[in-house]
Design an enzyme around this catalytic site. Structure first.
Site, mmCIF file in Angstrom:
data_model
loop_
_atom_site.group_PDB
_atom_site.id
_atom_site.type_symbol
_atom_site.label_atom_id
_atom_site.label_comp_id
_atom_site.label_asym_id
_atom_site.label_seq_id
_atom_site.Cartn_x
_atom_site.Cartn_y
_atom_site.Cartn_z
ATOM 1 N N HIS A 148 14.697 -48.400 -38.249
ATOM 2 C CA HIS A 148 14.430 -47.257 -39.139
ATOM 3 C C HIS A 148 13.048 -46.650 -38.936
ATOM 4 O O HIS A 148 12.647 -45.740 -39.681
ATOM 5 C CB HIS A 148 14.544 -47.689 -40.598
ATOM 6 N N LYS A 205 8.998 -37.538 -51.699
ATOM 7 C CA LYS A 205 9.179 -38.652 -50.756
ATOM 8 C C LYS A 205 7.950 -39.561 -50.895
ATOM 9 O O LYS A 205 6.997 -39.212 -51.552
ATOM 10 C CB LYS A 205 9.308 -38.140 -49.307
ATOM 11 N N ARG A 206 7.970 -40.722 -50.267
ATOM 12 C CA ARG A 206 6.796 -41.584 -50.323
ATOM 13 C C ARG A 206 5.614 -40.845 -49.729
ATOM 14 O O ARG A 206 5.765 -40.017 -48.815
ATOM 15 C CB ARG A 206 7.067 -42.889 -49.560
ATOM 16 N N LYS A 233 4.148 -37.813 -43.172
ATOM 17 C CA LYS A 233 5.033 -36.898 -43.921
ATOM 18 C C LYS A 233 4.276 -35.623 -44.312
ATOM 19 O O LYS A 233 4.865 -34.650 -44.757
ATOM 20 C CB LYS A 233 5.591 -37.632 -45.134
ATOM 21 N N THR A 273 16.472 -38.624 -45.415
ATOM 22 C CA THR A 273 17.763 -38.495 -46.103
ATOM 23 C C THR A 273 17.628 -37.514 -47.261
ATOM 24 O O THR A 273 18.584 -36.847 -47.645
ATOM 25 C CB THR A 273 18.231 -39.879 -46.615
ATOM 26 N N LYS A 280 20.110 -34.332 -48.873
ATOM 27 C CA LYS A 280 20.440 -34.139 -50.284
ATOM 28 C C LYS A 280 20.112 -32.701 -50.709
ATOM 29 O O LYS A 280 20.899 -32.040 -51.390
ATOM 30 C CB LYS A 280 19.665 -35.156 -51.138
#
Ligand code: 26W
Length: 799
Positions: free
Chosen positions: A357, A537-538, A543, A645, A649
């Protein structure tokens, strides 16, 4: 006697059952009942309906001698269970009516349930979506995890800074688990290995009991249910009475305390391997209990010939965290079932599979041979045997060893012990082949394959977004919930003004609910017409929440320069936790809150720009935020986000994506059409080249007035005491490891394009309709069908 429930109970049946459980299970009369009591009564009523298909499925799998899937994961980010169970049983209408009849508010009841936050982020949530899809597809499966007493920490802000407090979901009765004391296994640690006439006998120095707690996972339309078996640690010897009688009470309780640390708390890191002994013990605790349980069930159903194990058992390792499963399965087969090493190795390799992952080097687990030898001496021996066997079989090529530089590399161990290794998006799988496992890929070119992630449309569309779900049911029928490809039926309506107006109406409804709920809790009153731009998100540098907030500052500055400009009102929503020890991520959180405090009170700009950062982002908050989003921020440095993911969504909930060609963004853009996706930034190859260019940060900043002014405003203290951001500013000017500067202008320009497009309702709505229509591929049902066909070689129990 309690009335037996009919096939699909009516609202009256449900109301009766709820009252029955309130009285007989909660021991409360309606006049004394709390929301908690009612919530448990409703939960037990729904649970009663799940137990029937659950037991039937178990019996069918046993009697049919069916092959089972076992999903081993240190994390299951489940969220709340009640609402999802009601939806999957197809009882939402009946339950609405029953609760209304009892004078109860459905939202109060559902929101009283604590999230089961047994995970950090993407990996944990994927495991939960997979369990739901396995049940919805009627595949006999077990999930194995740890029953952490404390899940992911609660986040609150003090002075704009993240403060963590323990999460405590089990400080109240949990109606969804069944304690299975008969399924308890001894887990050994430490000690030494004795060689007894050629056989190795491990004498653990300490041990604990792993006790099973089962939670049923009901599938769509309640046809099938599988088991999520979570292990809780119990002391082997309860209580040292002698020490107690000697008055040494603390010592007396030590065995208990020591044991319970094993399942006490989830490690809150989602990208950095801390290498802590307790973490290794947790990983072994889960894995050994799971394998002992799997072998017990196999021998009970198929006899002692363990050579048949791969025909009846497919095990999926959710990243390297349960990778000790390879050595542990070999230990059990050799030391407890008398097989030879070669037989055991072969069986294990045909049973185990591994999913990678992440490519982040700091996330790849490596245990020192010292620590592994101390905590698991027998396993270190077996790892050395596996390593030697593989070296011999592959003529000792360099860099493919499991043990290198006194470290046990769990990625290499998992790869070598697995029949199949998969990445989680097409781009990521290519990078797994060409970077992290390049050498092993050369040796085993057929082993790596792709299984692009997916998410369950039951929780993330039908449960989270009733307004859109109703419109979909009305437009194309309700079949999409079990077969998401049916969303294609919307293509025909994408030019229809009536449908597009209804679509915009559904989105607006969700935005108004959010504005009046979550946002008003923060004291923010956004205009529902504003563009709701969401990044949840984290918190992690790759990111690039920093890129988002710097763009926000540059936009704020631009609005100040021409306050009468024709600006598109925008609400920036952030959500996400930082690992407690991750300083840079915490500094970005502080910066976002400092900028929000400044901008939200700015009389000149606040009608055009607001920022909201609700604390404690979790599954339940995602269910409220995602349906209300117009724009989905998927802006990671290309090559860093394995899949994502959240991006999926948002797409199926009608948000348009601003994103890089990273992870599954690539496939989302392919599916929805490049014209319906806001692309910016360097590709993975370009990013790798740019990163290697010395001084790339300063050069890029010098070329970007927008970014320079944003950094300048921070440095001069427009957003709180500047010194707290000097290190971050320095890192950005001189290092910028995730290329925020190199992608800044492309990102800024893309956002301005979005401003313009958003004002053209017809274009925006058509793009939204097409994103939804083309999101069917991103159902976790499609993903699980891929694993079933390519890896597990299993079919559904019910054809
Ligand atoms: C050892 C500490 C640790 C803990 C968790 C290291 C790494 C992890 C996870 C692998 C991190 C994670 O959640 N990865 C995410 O997995 C998702 C599901 O496949 C992907 O969609 C995300 O891109 C990936 O970051």
């Amino acid at each position: 006697m309690r009335p037996e429930l009919s096939e699909l109970p009516s609202a009256q049946d449900l109301a009766d059952q709820i009252l029955y459980h309130l009285t007989h299970t909660q021991g409360r009369g309606p006049e004394f009942a709390t929301v908690f009591d009612w919530r448990l009564a409703v939960s037990y009523t729904i649970r009663d309906l799940i137990v029937t298909p659950w037991m039937a499925g178990h019996r069918a799998s046993r009697d049919g001698k069916l092959k089972r899937v076992y999903y081993l994961s240190m994390e299951f980010l489940i969220g709340r269970i009640l609402g999802d169970a009601i939806v999957n049983l197809g009882l939402d209408q009946q339950m609405d009516a029953a609760l209304a009849q009892l004078g109860l508010d459905k939202t109060d009841i559902l929101e009283d349930e604590p999230d089961a936050a047994l995970g950090n982020g993407g990996l944990g949530r994927l495991a939960a979506c997979f369990m739901e899809s396995l049940a919805s597809l009627g595949v006999p499966a077990f999930g194995y995890g740890i029953r952490y007493e404390h899940g992911l920490f609660r986040q609150r802000f003090e002075g704009g800074q993240q403060v963590e407090t323990p999460e405590d979901w089990l400080n109240q009765p949990h109606p969804w688990e069944f304690t299975r004391i008969d399924y308890s296994y001894t887990i050994g640690f430490k000690g030494h290995v004795e060689n007894v006439d050629g056989h190795s006998v491990w004498h653990p120095g300490e041990s604990v009991i792993a006790r099973a707690y089962d939670t049923p996972v009901i599938g769509w339309q309640g046809k099938w249910a599988n088991t999520l078996r979570l292990w809780g640690a119990q002391p082997t010897n309860l209580f040292d009475l002698h020490r107690f009688n000697a008055g040494d009470y603390a010592a007396a309780a030590e065995p208990e305390a020591l044991a319970r640390t094993l399942s006490r708390v989830l490690y809150p890191d989602d990208t950095t391997d801390q290498g802590k002994e307790l973490r290794l013990k947790q990983e072994y605790f889960l894995t050994s209990a799971a394998l002992q349980d799997i072998i017990r069930r196999f021998t009970a159903e198929h006899g002692e010939d363990l050579a048949l194990l791969p025909d009846k058992v497919a095990i999926q390792l959710n990243d390297t965290h349960p990778a000790i499963a390879g050595p542990e399965l070999i230990r059990l087969l050799m030391d407890e079932h008398g097989l030879s090493f070669d037989q055991a190795l072969d069986i294990a390799r045909r049973t185990l599979n591994y999913t990678n992952h992440t490519l982040l080097p700091e996330a790849l687990e490596r245990w020192s041979t010292w620590l592994m030898g101390d905590v698991l001496p027998r396993h270190l021996q077996i790892i050395q045997m596996i390593d030697e066997a593989h070296r011999a079989a592959t003529h000792r090529p360099p860099h493919t060893g499991i043990i290198e530089h006194d470290e046990v590399r769990m990625g290499e161990l998992a790869f070598i012990m697995a029949g199949h290794v998969n990445g989680v998006s097409a781009l990521h799988t290519d990078l797994v082949r060409s970077t992290v496992f390049a050498d092993l890929h050369k040796l085993h070119p057929e082993r790596i394959l792709n299984q692009t992630n997916g998410v369950t449309p039951r929780r993330w569309l039908r449960l989270a977004n009733p307004p859109l779900s109703r419109l979909l049911d009305h437009t194309i029928g309700a079949g999409w919930t079990g077969d998401l490809d049916q969303l294609e039926g919307l293509e025909a309506h994408a030019e229809d003004a009536g449908f597009l107006a209804a679509l915009r109406g559904a989105k607006r409804q969700n935005k108004v609910v959010l504005a009046n709920g979550l946002l008003s809790d923060l004291g923010i009153k956004p205009d529902p017409e504003a563009l709701f731009d969401v990044q949840v998100k984290r918190m992690h540098e790759y990111k690039r929440q920093l890129l988002n907030i710097l763009e926000t500052i540059a936009l704020w500055h631009r609005i100040h320069e021409s306050p009468n400009g024709d600006w598109t009102p925008r609400l920036k929503i952030f959500g996400g936790k930082a690992a407690p020890g991750y300083w840079t991520a915490k500094t970005v959180i502080h910066l976002i809150n400092d900028v929000a405090r400044k901008i939200n009170d700015d009389p000149v700009t606040s009608k055009f720009l607001k920022i909201a950062y609700p604390p404690n982002y979790n599954v339940s908050m995602a269910e409220r935020l995602i349906p209300a989003a117009d724009l989905s921020e998927q802006i990671s440095t290309a090559g860093k986000e394995a899949s994502g993911t959240g991006n999926m969504k948002f797409t199926m909930n009608g948000a348009l994506t601003i994103g890089t060609l990273d992870g599954a963004n690539v496939e989302i853009r392919e599916m929805v059409g490049a014209e319906n996706f806001f692309l910016f930034g360097l590709t993975a190859a370009e990013a790798a080249a740019e990163k290697a260019r010395p001084g790339h940060a300063r050069a890029a900043i010098e070329k970007s007035e927008n970014m320079k002014v944003a950094l300048q405003l921070i440095a001069e203290g427009r957003f709180g005491r500047p010194e707290q951001y000097f290190a971050l500013l320095d890192r950005t000017w001189n290092d910028d490891p995730f290329l925020v500067a190199s992608d800044f202008e492309s990102y800024f320009a893309c956002q301005r394009r979005i401003d313009a497009t958003y004002r053209n309702h017809r274009d925006w709505d058509r793009m939204t309709a097409l994103n939804i229509a083309r999101s069917g591929y991103f159902s976790s049902d499609r993903t699980i069908r891929g694993y079933m066909a390519d890896i597990w070689k299993v079919g559904p129990a019910t054809p």
